[in-house]
Design a protein around this motif. Structure first.
Motif, PDB file in Angstrom:
ATOM      1  N   ASN A 115      -1.247   0.940   0.468  1.00 36.38           N
ATOM      2  CA  ASN A 115      -1.762   2.214  -0.041  1.00 36.38           C
ATOM      3  C   ASN A 115      -2.900   2.740   0.836  1.00 36.38           C
ATOM      4  O   ASN A 115      -2.996   3.941   1.098  1.00 36.38           O
ATOM      5  CB  ASN A 115      -2.249   2.031  -1.479  1.00 36.38           C
TER       6      ASN A 115
ATOM      7  N   VAL B 218       4.358   0.275  -1.535  1.00 38.35           N
ATOM      8  CA  VAL B 218       3.428   0.440  -2.659  1.00 38.35           C
ATOM      9  C   VAL B 218       4.186   0.333  -3.984  1.00 38.35           C
ATOM     10  O   VAL B 218       3.780  -0.401  -4.898  1.00 38.35           O
ATOM     11  CB  VAL B 218       2.698   1.803  -2.550  1.00 38.35           C
TER      12      VAL B 218
ATOM     13  N   LYS C  15      -3.448   8.736  -4.445  1.00 34.23           N
ATOM     14  CA  LYS C  15      -3.848   7.551  -3.695  1.00 34.23           C
ATOM     15  C   LYS C  15      -4.923   6.778  -4.446  1.00 34.23           C
ATOM     16  O   LYS C  15      -4.875   5.545  -4.555  1.00 34.23           O
ATOM     17  CB  LYS C  15      -4.340   7.947  -2.307  1.00 34.23           C
TER      18      LYS C  15
ATOM     19  N   TYR D 196      -3.458   4.802  -7.364  1.00 29.07           N
ATOM     20  CA  TYR D 196      -2.874   3.526  -6.950  1.00 29.07           C
ATOM     21  C   TYR D 196      -3.942   2.513  -6.551  1.00 29.07           C
ATOM     22  O   TYR D 196      -3.743   1.300  -6.721  1.00 29.07           O
ATOM     23  CB  TYR D 196      -1.861   3.735  -5.818  1.00 29.07           C
TER      24      TYR D 196
END
Length: 550
Positions: free
Chosen positions: A477, A281, A359, A362
């Motif tokens: 992700n 990521v 999370k 992202y």
């Protein structure tokens, strides 16, 4: 509920730099820790601005014009005393910075957790500032190998230790606002060049003469300034005693499943798929952004060319020498604007992640980034400078935000006990991205030019490649899940690791009178020492940025 002061402050027999010496006492204000972290990050962040020295150093012998040696190789450039260096020779220092940053953070991250942030900050100051002084000696004697070893290798080690020194400390001081805390510190690294580059220019103009371009003198002065600030930061660090919590704050027993209340040992973190998914990521997010940073100025000039100075009918190849200079000045404003968004994004996105989760943050980076990269060729095609500039400002804010959000993401998944060391190992992703991003952007550009593609369109294919990188990051992700219980240390293991602080044996948890005060007089003074240079850097950058839209 209380414990004695002696229990909280650790052993006074500890050395001045030891971890036990910096356990906070009752009455300590936690808002003094972020300025200490910023003092270090703003200094080491000058690594981003070292290119300000390249052109003057290409004339360190000739003074007014380079003494060129057409047959000089990279190997001979390391030892020559009669030929001026090329930008390509000097640029390897930039590569060394970030390769050594990632590798040193990975190698010594575990030591940092044991030694504490003060000792790590002290060593970082000695390495970074000492490396710059050694580079100054390399300039005096015109020995490029000495500059590489000084600023590149020794300084790069200082970068790695300085970068991760505050991470676990700030997360422990601000468990209620992990993202905001790390964002405050890490935005300093993005802002270091904003202050350091114009300061270096001013110093070089002061020191330059008929016999010197003023670089080695500038190295000495900024090394001295940085050493004072970094030592102030290192000695300003404090760590909370085990069991400390902010007044009135209790960790949620239920809620976000992505936030663990356990702790994963450093020896096990890299064995989990979650570590490598988060590594991917960060790598993919940074690869896309860092490639743009390196080519921001030529990209704007080649795409918009004459339209930047009111003659849209002129392509880049048609511009005169004077017009090229005017376009370059405007492009400098563009790079300054990107720098501001890189800095601001580090605080904004990390703070937002406290609300929406790491999370989900992202997810925003990747979904919005894909849209913006994919639409950039369209904006270039219709000549929309406003959309193009705005798109890349947002992209660079998410590039910076990716750095500042990742420590809190790691703390959520792996716990806080070893988060600094785990973050250090994860920074190998930065070293990897520092190779992938520029290579993709630079080599595709060269291939497009060689194929006869017009300069205004040579970045179109690159934008789609970068969007594809972000699509892969989106998948990585999405695959990040909470760890299973088998990876977490037992309570006894955690207590044994914390035993040196002595408070772990005291039993109770609470604020212990530590962390209160908010922005009192002492905290405001500490923030002013850091804030004034930042405001000066912002003002200088905005002056350059105004040219872009004037």
């Amino acid at each position: 509920m209380s414990v004695s002061t002696e229990t909280l402050t650790g052993g006074y027999g500890a050395g001045l730099l030891d971890r036990e010496r910096i356990i906070a006492k009752p009455g300590f204000n936690r808002w003094l820790v972020p300025p200490a972290a910023l003092a270090i990050h703003l200094c080491i962040g000058m690594a981003y601005g070292f290119s300000v020295f390249w052109l003057p150093l290409t004339k360190s012998i000739g003074i007014t014009a380079p003494v060129a040696c057409p047959d000089m190789t990279l190997a001979s450039a390391l030892f020559t005393t009669s030929c001026d260096w090329r930008v390509s020779d000097l640029g390897w220092m930039y590569t060394l910075f970030f390769v050594l940053l990632g590798s040193s953070a990975a190698i010594w991250g575990g030591w940092l957790e044991r030694a504490g942030p003060r000792k790590a900050g002290f060593v970082a100051a000695c390495c970074w500032c000492g490396g710059i002084v050694l580079a100054a000696i390399g300039v005096i004697f015109h020995q490029l190998w000495l500059m590489w070893i000084g600023a590149g290798v020794i300084g790069g080690i200082g970068l790695g230790l300085g970068y991760i020194s505050p991470v676990s400390t700030l997360i422990k001081w601000f468990p209620d606002r992990r993202g905001m805390a790390t964002g405050m510190a890490i935005m300093g690294f993005g802002g270091g060049a904003m202050i350091g580059a114009p300061l270096a220019n001013m110093l070089m103009n002061t020191f330059k003469s008929d016999t010197s371009v003023g670089v080695w003198q500038t190295f000495i002065v900024i090394a001295a300034i940085y050493f004072v600030f970094m030592m102030g930061g290192a000695f300003g660090y404090r760590i909370p005693p085990a069991g400390w919590r902010p007044e009135g704050w209790q960790p949620k027993v239920t809620g976000n499943a992505m936030i663990t209340h356990g702790h994963v040992h450093l020896r096990d973190a890299h064995k989990t798929p979650q570590f490598w998914l988060i590594w991917a990521v960060l790598t993919l997010n940074v690869s896309a952004g860092i490639g743009v940073i390196g080519m921001a100025s030529p990209m704007l000039q080649e795409i918009f060319a004459g339209s930047l100075i009111g003659v849209p009918e002129l392509k880049f190849a048609d511009l005169s020498k004077e017009q090229l200079a005017a376009v370059a000045a405007i492009a400098a404003g563009f790079t300054g604007l990107l720098s501001l968004f890189n800095i601001g994004g580090r605080f904004f996105w990390a703070s937002l992640s406290d609300k929406i989760g790491r999370k989900n943050t992202y997810y925003v980076f990747f979904l919005l980034g894909i849209l913006l990269y994919a639409s950039a060729p369209w904006a270039a095609g219709i000549g929309s400078k406003v959309y193009f500039v705005a798109a890349f400002c947002v992209i660079l804010s998410m590039y910076g935000g990716g750095f500042s959000t990742i420590p809190a993401y790691l703390a959520d998944i792996f716990g806080t006990q070893f988060v600094g060391a785990i973050h250090g190992r994860l920074l190998t992703a930065w070293a990897t991205a520092g190779i992938i991003g520029p290579v993709v952007v630079n080599y595709i550009r060269e291939a497009q030019i060689a194929a006869g593609i017009p300069r205004a369109q040579v970045y179109d294919f690159t934008m789609y490649i970068l969007a594809g990188m972000l699509a892969l990051g989106l998948i990585a992700n999405a695959l990040v899940r909470p760890l299973s219980d088998k990876w977490f240390m037992s309570d006894d293991e955690v207590a044994a690791l914390q035993a040196k602080t002595q408070a772990s044996n005291a039993g109770p948890t609470g604020s212990f009178g530590i962390g209160k005060g908010g922005f009192d007089g002492k905290a405001l003074a500490a923030w002013a020492v850091i804030g004034l240079p930042i405001l000066w850097g912002v003002w200088i950058t905005l002056q350059k940025t105004f040219v872009l839209f004037s």
